[in-house]
Design an enzyme around this catalytic site. Structure first.
Site, mmCIF file in Angstrom:
data_model
loop_
_atom_site.group_PDB
_atom_site.id
_atom_site.type_symbol
_atom_site.label_atom_id
_atom_site.label_comp_id
_atom_site.label_asym_id
_atom_site.label_seq_id
_atom_site.Cartn_x
_atom_site.Cartn_y
_atom_site.Cartn_z
ATOM 1 N N HIS A 1 35.445 28.226 54.808
ATOM 2 C CA HIS A 1 33.825 28.764 53.733
ATOM 3 C C HIS A 1 33.184 29.956 53.842
ATOM 4 C CE1 HIS A 1 31.404 29.596 57.295
ATOM 5 N NE2 HIS A 1 32.017 28.491 58.074
ATOM 6 N N SER B 1 28.236 31.775 56.035
ATOM 7 C CA SER B 1 26.763 31.154 57.125
ATOM 8 C C SER B 1 25.862 31.779 56.514
ATOM 9 C CB SER B 1 27.158 30.051 57.057
ATOM 10 O OG SER B 1 27.425 30.303 59.034
ATOM 11 N N GLU C 1 34.265 22.231 61.434
ATOM 12 C CA GLU C 1 34.719 22.917 62.958
ATOM 13 C C GLU C 1 34.300 23.409 64.693
ATOM 14 O OE1 GLU C 1 35.370 26.121 64.108
ATOM 15 O OE2 GLU C 1 34.387 27.819 62.976
ATOM 16 N N GLY D 1 37.000 27.910 60.015
ATOM 17 C CA GLY D 1 37.828 28.907 61.000
ATOM 18 C C GLY D 1 38.544 28.471 62.406
#
Length: 230
Positions: free
Chosen positions: A9, A12, A87, A183
């Site tokens: 992504h 954030s 995540e 990640g």
């Protein structure tokens, strides 16, 4: 050769604020939104056409997936969401500033929690505002499955069934696959794909941008690995 594109992504709001995020459902920052769009543009420039997309149940990954598919003119591609691509759950560190956590617990301890393969951070309290146990999106899961903290080892253990049941079969069927995730869920799958040791994966970082591409032969042996635009 079939292609698998991993897109972490975009940045954030909590990445921007240097906070541990984990399963907290934090939105993309303005920069992160643009990164997702730019990822889609790179995909389009590379001429990669998808047959299937997968993402987590967290909005930063969902939005990244949708924005990247839209920017590559592939918004019609089927998208399946799964908590198994979430995540890593950062437990009691969730919402804490990383620098402040280092001051509280010590640099070495926080480094171990973040980078070791099998050391768990402190558990999140069940009554924490970010606890997944009371989150409606996980209502179909047995409560014992919902984590209170995870390390990379546990993250791989819960992501691996999704690889084996969904992603790998799609690739074996000759489908190009997009995975919009996080990640550490991407790191976990990369460890499996490349058969990295517990020590080797500690040095692997997955950036918010650009996307990571794997090309496979028909037996799912890695033929090529590269970042788009590099």
């Amino acid at each position: 050769m079939v292609k698998l594109v991993f897109a972490r992504h975009g940045e954030s709001e909590w990445n921007k604020a240097n906070l541990f995020t984990g399963w907290a459902d934090v939105d993309l920052s303005e920069k992160g939104t643009q990164q997702a769009i730019d990822a889609g543009k790179l995909i389009k420039e590379a001429g990669i056409e998808f047959d299937q997309a997968y993402t987590s149940v967290l909005k930063r990954a969902i939005k990244t997936t949708n924005l990247a598919l839209e920017a590559s003119d592939q918004l019609w591609v089927p998208v399946e969401k799964s908590w198994r691509l979430n995540e890593r759950h950062y437990g009691g560190l969730t919402g804490k500033n990383k620098a402040e956590a280092a001051e509280q617990f010590g640099d070495e301890q926080v480094h171990i929690w973040r980078r070791s393969y099998d050391v768990l951070p402190p558990n999140m309290d069940r009554d924490d505002e970010h606890s997944a146990h009371t989150d409606r999106r996980y209502a179909s899961l047995d409560d014992s499955v919902i984590p209170d903290a995870e390390n990379l080892k546990v993250t791989l253990e819960r992501a691996l069934p999704f690889w084996e049941d969904k992603i790998a079969p799609a690739l074996k069927d000759g489908k190009n696959v997009f995975v919009g995730a996080h990640g550490n869920s991407i790191r976990a799958l990369v460890k499996h794909i490349k058969q990295l040791s517990d020590d080797e994966i500690m040095d692997v970082e997955i950036p918010n941008f650009p996307p990571l591409v794997f090309e496979f032969d028909e037996k799912l042996n890695v033929v090529k690995e590269y970042y788009l635009g590099k």
